[in-house]
Design an enzyme around this catalytic site. Structure first.
Site, PDB file in Angstrom:
ATOM      1  N   GLU A   4      43.014  48.153  34.377  1.00 56.20           N
ATOM      2  CA  GLU A   4      42.607  47.564  33.101  1.00 56.20           C
ATOM      3  C   GLU A   4      43.626  47.819  31.997  1.00 56.20           C
ATOM      4  O   GLU A   4      43.458  47.338  30.874  1.00 56.20           O
ATOM      5  CB  GLU A   4      41.232  48.091  32.694  1.00 56.20           C
ATOM      6  CG  GLU A   4      41.120  49.590  32.752  1.00 56.20           C
ATOM      7  CD  GLU A   4      39.685  50.085  32.604  1.00 56.20           C
ATOM      8  OE1 GLU A   4      38.880  49.396  31.945  1.00 56.20           O
ATOM      9  OE2 GLU A   4      39.374  51.162  33.133  1.00 56.20           O
TER      10      GLU A   4
ATOM     11  N   SER B 211      40.055  47.912  41.366  1.00 54.22           N
ATOM     12  CA  SER B 211      39.107  46.944  40.818  1.00 54.22           C
ATOM     13  C   SER B 211      39.609  46.543  39.443  1.00 54.22           C
ATOM     14  O   SER B 211      39.817  47.400  38.583  1.00 54.22           O
ATOM     15  CB  SER B 211      37.704  47.541  40.719  1.00 54.22           C
ATOM     16  OG  SER B 211      36.799  46.576  40.218  1.00 54.22           O
TER      17      SER B 211
ATOM     18  N   MET C 188      36.961   7.167  23.737  1.00 56.41           N
ATOM     19  CA  MET C 188      38.149   6.406  23.332  1.00 56.41           C
ATOM     20  C   MET C 188      37.755   4.960  23.063  1.00 56.41           C
ATOM     21  O   MET C 188      36.592   4.590  23.158  1.00 56.41           O
ATOM     22  CB  MET C 188      39.241   6.539  24.396  1.00 56.41           C
ATOM     23  CG  MET C 188      39.798   7.957  24.475  1.00 56.41           C
ATOM     24  SD  MET C 188      41.082   8.154  25.725  1.00 56.41           S
ATOM     25  CE  MET C 188      40.145   7.968  27.231  1.00 56.41           C
TER      26      MET C 188
ATOM     27  N   HIS D 147      24.612   6.091  25.097  1.00 55.18           N
ATOM     28  CA  HIS D 147      25.601   7.122  24.811  1.00 55.18           C
ATOM     29  C   HIS D 147      24.979   8.513  24.899  1.00 55.18           C
ATOM     30  O   HIS D 147      25.522   9.429  25.521  1.00 55.18           O
ATOM     31  CB  HIS D 147      26.205   6.897  23.418  1.00 55.18           C
ATOM     32  CG  HIS D 147      27.145   7.979  22.976  1.00 55.18           C
ATOM     33  ND1 HIS D 147      26.717   9.090  22.266  1.00 55.18           N
ATOM     34  CD2 HIS D 147      28.472   8.138  23.158  1.00 55.18           C
ATOM     35  CE1 HIS D 147      27.748   9.865  22.023  1.00 55.18           C
ATOM     36  NE2 HIS D 147      28.827   9.318  22.545  1.00 55.18           N
TER      37      HIS D 147
ATOM     38  N   CYS E  13      35.690  43.455  38.515  1.00 56.19           N
ATOM     39  CA  CYS E  13      34.355  43.843  38.061  1.00 56.19           C
ATOM     40  C   CYS E  13      34.116  43.500  36.594  1.00 56.19           C
ATOM     41  O   CYS E  13      33.109  43.896  36.018  1.00 56.19           O
ATOM     42  CB  CYS E  13      34.110  45.333  38.290  1.00 56.19           C
ATOM     43  SG  CYS E  13      35.255  46.421  37.415  1.00 56.19           S
TER      44      CYS E  13
ATOM     45  N   GLY F 185      39.489  45.516  35.902  1.00 57.46           N
ATOM     46  CA  GLY F 185      38.588  45.489  34.752  1.00 57.46           C
ATOM     47  C   GLY F 185      39.133  44.497  33.746  1.00 57.46           C
ATOM     48  O   GLY F 185      39.842  44.868  32.797  1.00 57.46           O
ATOM     49  N   THR F 186      38.820  43.237  33.946  1.00 60.56           N
ATOM     50  CA  THR F 186      39.506  42.188  33.198  1.00 60.56           C
ATOM     51  C   THR F 186      39.068  42.086  31.743  1.00 60.56           C
ATOM     52  O   THR F 186      39.761  41.440  30.947  1.00 60.56           O
ATOM     53  CB  THR F 186      39.324  40.826  33.887  1.00 60.56           C
ATOM     54  OG1 THR F 186      37.938  40.632  34.194  1.00 60.56           O
ATOM     55  CG2 THR F 186      40.133  40.778  35.169  1.00 60.56           C
ATOM     56  N   ASN F 187      37.948  42.698  31.362  1.00 56.98           N
ATOM     57  CA  ASN F 187      37.587  42.687  29.939  1.00 56.98           C
ATOM     58  C   ASN F 187      38.630  43.464  29.135  1.00 56.98           C
ATOM     59  O   ASN F 187      39.210  42.962  28.170  1.00 56.98           O
ATOM     60  CB  ASN F 187      36.204  43.301  29.737  1.00 56.98           C
ATOM     61  CG  ASN F 187      35.110  42.473  30.375  1.00 56.98           C
ATOM     62  OD1 ASN F 187      35.297  41.308  30.650  1.00 56.98           O
ATOM     63  ND2 ASN F 187      33.974  43.095  30.627  1.00 56.98           N
ATOM     64  N   ASP F 188      38.861  44.733  29.537  1.00 58.66           N
ATOM     65  CA  ASP F 188      39.861  45.539  28.839  1.00 58.66           C
ATOM     66  C   ASP F 188      41.273  45.042  29.101  1.00 58.66           C
ATOM     67  O   ASP F 188      42.135  45.084  28.210  1.00 58.66           O
ATOM     68  CB  ASP F 188      39.741  47.009  29.254  1.00 58.66           C
ATOM     69  CG  ASP F 188      38.696  47.748  28.428  1.00 58.66           C
ATOM     70  OD1 ASP F 188      38.122  47.136  27.516  1.00 58.66           O
ATOM     71  OD2 ASP F 188      38.460  48.937  28.705  1.00 58.66           O
TER      72      ASP F 188
ATOM     73  N   ARG G 252      31.745  53.927  38.683  1.00 59.60           N
ATOM     74  CA  ARG G 252      32.795  54.243  37.714  1.00 59.60           C
ATOM     75  C   ARG G 252      32.412  55.515  36.966  1.00 59.60           C
ATOM     76  O   ARG G 252      31.332  55.586  36.366  1.00 59.60           O
ATOM     77  CB  ARG G 252      32.976  53.098  36.727  1.00 59.60           C
ATOM     78  CG  ARG G 252      34.098  53.345  35.716  1.00 59.60           C
ATOM     79  CD  ARG G 252      34.294  52.181  34.789  1.00 59.60           C
ATOM     80  NE  ARG G 252      33.222  52.057  33.807  1.00 59.60           N
ATOM     81  CZ  ARG G 252      33.108  51.050  32.948  1.00 59.60           C
ATOM     82  NH1 ARG G 252      33.989  50.067  32.971  1.00 59.60           N
ATOM     83  NH2 ARG G 252      32.110  51.011  32.086  1.00 59.60           N
TER      84      ARG G 252
ATOM     85  N   ARG H 154      28.047  51.527  36.030  1.00 54.18           N
ATOM     86  CA  ARG H 154      28.577  52.190  34.828  1.00 54.18           C
ATOM     87  C   ARG H 154      27.765  53.458  34.574  1.00 54.18           C
ATOM     88  O   ARG H 154      26.617  53.392  34.148  1.00 54.18           O
ATOM     89  CB  ARG H 154      28.477  51.261  33.626  1.00 54.18           C
ATOM     90  CG  ARG H 154      29.105  49.884  33.793  1.00 54.18           C
ATOM     91  CD  ARG H 154      28.785  49.023  32.591  1.00 54.18           C
ATOM     92  NE  ARG H 154      29.260  47.656  32.700  1.00 54.18           N
ATOM     93  CZ  ARG H 154      28.581  46.653  33.251  1.00 54.18           C
ATOM     94  NH1 ARG H 154      27.376  46.880  33.775  1.00 54.18           N
ATOM     95  NH2 ARG H 154      29.080  45.438  33.293  1.00 54.18           N
TER      96      ARG H 154
END
Length: 888
Positions: free
Chosen positions: A753, A772, A102, A448, A840, A774-777, A622, A567
């Site tokens: 998921e 668990s 700034m 800088h 996971c 499955g936060t990707n899906d 899984r 997996r």
């Protein structure tokens, strides 16, 4: 009506939200009795009102007038008075440090009359005209929007072969006239000479700079909220450019690059502060100040010690000496490299200034992650081109580029680049982000380039004076060596070395430590101290995603407390793909069973290896998740092969291979039958196990047999893609029968998921012993995104437009995906109080996401083996920060 303006005597360091970091710390130093020029701070609340309403809030102008009057009384001068003018600086100061992003305007109050009064009072005509030309240059660029290069060109033309300091008063007076002509030509107005108008316009410019492109980009990079606004500090000017008994500098109470204690910083005689940061002239080491001005040097060391004891941390200090009088212009908790962060935290513990809990909170998972990357090998045979200042450590290799747009262009094409500049400025931010590292021929550890690179964790070498950088020609030379744009160079931010070509890298000592070795390294000892305490402070367990014994063993060495995701589909690749084809092509139950019987012992062997590697720790397996067509040949290739064969149009090669076989035709029929327009939402996961009889049963039998053979009693069988409790109940019933027949114990649970699973978690928990996430899906289905497509298609625009500050695949989207996780957690545990909960997806190793998982009460996170130490540290930080907030 809110109070918008605070005198330095009214604030303190705890008012950062209101006064910004700079204003709060100026007030704190004033309260400590340190030599701070008087001034006042306009709050960030005033900035937010200005940005939302398009004008200064009611009452602000009157408050500014009141505080300006008090400042004039304290200084015994009036702003811009012709005989003895008060001059002020107008500086930004947000809650979070945004170095150089700034605007700042110095010497506000000078005009054609007051410059004469300043010259008379200072008895230095050159100084006065130099100050005036600086005002017009800074004001023209930051307030009036004049292209800064126009001023630079005018200065360069006047200087010729001379240095700035060799220009005399007459030269600078002519330059002032030239600068005023540039302003008139570019803005169709004269440079404003009314001091109050200058002040008001400068304040507005600082407010406006909150939404400047580079500030927005920096906030996005550093994940700083966009709605905070900036405070504005109006401070009585003190001058470091009054002669050889004056100067300006930056000091650190410890080395921000290594964390070592000592005297660190830069000093520039006869200069103003922007000269140091811009790197226009090369500085001298701070130690040289003892020779130049011993009294000021020793007073500065005393103040540095006072500030470090008071803030209990590394302090970054800006100061000016005006004719032998030391003034403190700013202090803040200093940015530091990842290695320095760990060393400093450990040192402060040893000195009794902080405890181990605070030491854990002061370092971050991102910093630890950076320490786990390799560095250059010591015995490199590459040609050493030159050495500069080791401004920000690390090892960076890439093609030399000389402009930020080129760095961005090549980086987007997947090329590694090193941005080479004479010196960087805030407009180079995009190139610095895109580059692997930054190399400059000018500037020091407080330039800088150095400050921004350290904040971003980028490798940086500054002040490599032997470099002759020719930006228009796209090359730099060192002696007789010419490096053209596109040539590969390597820079070592730890030693300051610059090499020609690609230098081999050596593994990280921190990784060696996590692998079980204990290198004799101060950094490793600091990491060990902090990580040992972190493991005792966290509530969350940390597991790893691992699909084979080698990954499982490495995960254990890195501190994993189990496997949170194994997996099984990865076990069907390679030589086993043929068995999957046989399963798919089976014409009846008998042929299907033959294929399953062939797969079962292989699966059993896989699980035996993993169970043995984990030595009794929990292992979540899984069952097969992806659609079966992924194991079959490409539909286009197979269709062409069969079509060519049937048309009798065999090439010599295909004739030699006999063309398409009956099996190829059967495979094509199967591929067409199984082909889906959107396989991510098709026949996969639990649906596959219900449609193909015996598939899941085979895997459960293999798990049970492996558990029995190894004595492993902590297997957890996870059913993927469940959306309705009835799906889980059917698979669970079959699995429990097999476990009972084999006298094996295992938990049975599911991945959450699918959004419907999260919303009906209470029902599903009645049939599941663990969840668990499955936060990707779950992220794909909640947002309606296809991850493989959207990240390259439009995520850049979404980030640029602020639709989200960070990719939801990188950090959990708290408002959407996070809310579903909260619902599932609360409803699941209401139905089954002992329900085990974990995550996971890739988010399990993301620092911000780990903190969210702690917040909602999960039992563990699971991530890649390499990220396990990061998750361990962040889990501890989450627990300690939550504990600290609860006690407030």
């Amino acid at each position: 009506m809110p109070k918008y303006v605070y005198d330095f005597t009214e604030g303190n360091k705890d008012l950062r939200d209101l006064l910004g970091g700079k204003g709060a710390n100026l007030a704190e130093m004033t309260n400590l009795g340190l030599p701070v020029p008087p001034g006042f701070t306009i709050t960030s609340e005033a900035c937010r009102s200005y940005l939302s309403d398009g004008g200064l809030p009611d009452g602000l102008a009157d408050e500014i007038a009141t505080h300006l009057g008090a400042l004039e009384k304290a200084m015994g001068k009036r702003l811009g008075a012709a005989d003895d003018p008060l001059l002020v600086s107008v500086r930004s100061g947000a809650k979070f440090s945004m170095p150089g992003m700034m605007e700042t305007v110095l010497n506000v109050g000078l005009n054609d009359e007051s410059v004469l009064g300043l010259a008379k009072q200072a008895q230095n005509e050159r100084f006065a005209w130099d100050s005036y030309r600086r005002l017009i240059q800074m004001f023209g660029k930051t307030v009036l929007g004049v292209e800064g290069e126009l001023f630079e060109q005018a200065l360069d033309e006047l200087k010729g072969e001379r240095e700035d300091t060799e220009l005399d008063a007459a030269d600078l007076r002519r330059l002032v006239d030239t600068y005023k002509g540039i302003v008139h030509e570019q803005c169709d107005r004269d440079f404003p000479t009314d001091p109050r108008e200058q002040l008001d316009l400068a304040i507005r410019a600082v407010f406006d700079s909150w939404n400047a492109e580079r500030a927005i980009l920096y906030r996005r990079q550093e994940r700083i909220p966009s709605d905070l606004g900036t405070a504005v500090n109006v401070v009585a000017m003190v001058f470091g450019n009054l002669g050889d008994d004056s100067g300006t500098g930056v000091a650190f109470t410890r080395d921000p690059g290594s964390g070592q204690q000592g005297v660190y910083g830069d000093y520039l005689p006869n200069a103003q502060g922007e000269d140091v940061v811009a790197g226009i002239r090369n500085t001298v080491p701070l130690q040289d100040l003892e020779r130049i001005d011993a009294d000021s040097y020793h007073q500065l060391l005393d103040i540095m010690a006072t500030l470090e004891r008071h803030y209990r941390d590394l302090c970054d200090i800006e100061f000016t000496i005006e004719r032998g009088k030391l003034w403190m212009l700013q202090t803040r908790v200093g940015k530091r490299t990842p290695g320095a962060a760990f060393r400093i935290a450990a040192q402060l513990v040893e000195q009794g200034l902080i405890d181990l809990d605070e030491a854990v909170v002061r370092v971050t998972g991102d910093q630890l992650s950076q320490l786990m990357f390799p560095k250059f090998a010591d015995d490199t045979g590459n040609r050493l081109l030159t050495k500069g200042m080791n401004a920000s450590p690390g090892a960076a290799v890439g093609k030399a580029v000389f402009t930020s747009p080129k760095a961005v262009e090549l980086a987007e094409q997947g090329e590694a680049v090193i941005l080479v500049r004479r010196e960087t400025n805030p407009d180079d931010l995009s190139g610095m982000i895109a580059a692997q590292g930054v190399l400059t021929s000018r500037g020091g550890k407080t330039s800088h380039a150095a400050v921004v690179a350290r904040g971003m964790g980028k490798t940086c070498v500054c002040g490599a004076e032997e470099l002759d950088v020719d930006v228009p020609a796209g090359r730099f030379t060192v002696g007789d060596v010419v490096v053209e744009e596109g040539d590969v160079i390597s820079i070592d931010g730890t030693s300051g070395a610059v090499y020609l070509g690609e230098v081999p890298v050596a593994p990280s000592a921190v990784v060696e430590y996590f692998e079980g070795r204990m290198p004799d390294d101060p950094l490793v000892r600091s990491v060990h101290l902090i990580m040992s305490h972190a493991d005792g402070a966290r509530r969350l367990a940390v597991r790893a995603n691992a699909d084979n014994p080698d990954d499982a063993a490495r995960a254990r060495r890195f501190g994993a407390q189990g496997i949170g995701l194994c997996r099984t589909e990865h076990m069907f690749l390679g030589d086993r793909r043929q068995l999957v084809e046989d399963l798919i092509l089976a014409s009846g139950q008998k042929e299907r069973q033959v294929a399953l019987d062939a797969l079962e012992p292989l699966q059993r062997g896989d699980f035996i290896g993993i169970f043995r590697a984990m030595e009794g720790l929990p292992v979540t397996i899984r069952l097969i998740d992806p659609p079966l067509h992924e194991f079959l040949p490409d539909i286009t290739d197979l269709s062409v092969k069969v079509a060519v064969s049937e048309a009798g149009m065999r090439s010599p090669d295909s004739a030699a291979k006999g063309g398409a076989s009956d099996k190829d035709r059967r495979l094509l029929e199967a591929v067409r039958r199984l082909h889906e327009q959107n396989p991510m939402l098709g026949l996969r996961g639990v649906r596959l196990g219900l449609v193909i009889p015996g598939l899941f049963a085979m895997q459960v039998r293999a798990i049970a047999a492996a558990a029995k053979e190894t004595g492993h009693g902590r297997a957890e069988i996870m059913i993927p893609l469940v959306g309705a409790v009835q799906e889980l109940e059917l698979v669970r019933e079959e699995a429990q029968r097999i476990l009972a027949e084999t006298e094996t114990e295992a938990l049975i649970g599911t991945m959450i998921e699918v959004p419907r699973a999260a919303l009906t978690a209470g029902q599903i928990a009645e049939a599941a012993e663990f969840f668990s996430f499955g936060t990707n899906d779950l992220t794909q289905m909640t947002w309606g995104f296809s991850r493989d497509d959207v990240e390259s298609a439009f995520f850049g625009k979404y980030l640029e437009k602020g639709i989200f500050g960070v990719s939801p695949f990188e950090t959990i989207d708290r408002d959407g995906v996070g809310r579903l996780m909260r619902i599932a957690t609360e409803e699941g545990r209401r139905a089954r109080p002992g329900l085990k909960l974990g995550i996971c997806g890739e988010h399990g190793g993301d620092p911000e996401s780990v903190r969210f998982c702690h917040e909602i009460g999960l039992d563990y996170v699971s991530c890649s083996p390499f990220r396990v130490p990061v998750a361990r540290l962040e889990a501890a930080r989450a627990a300690l920060m939550r504990e600290a907030s609860d006690t407030r």
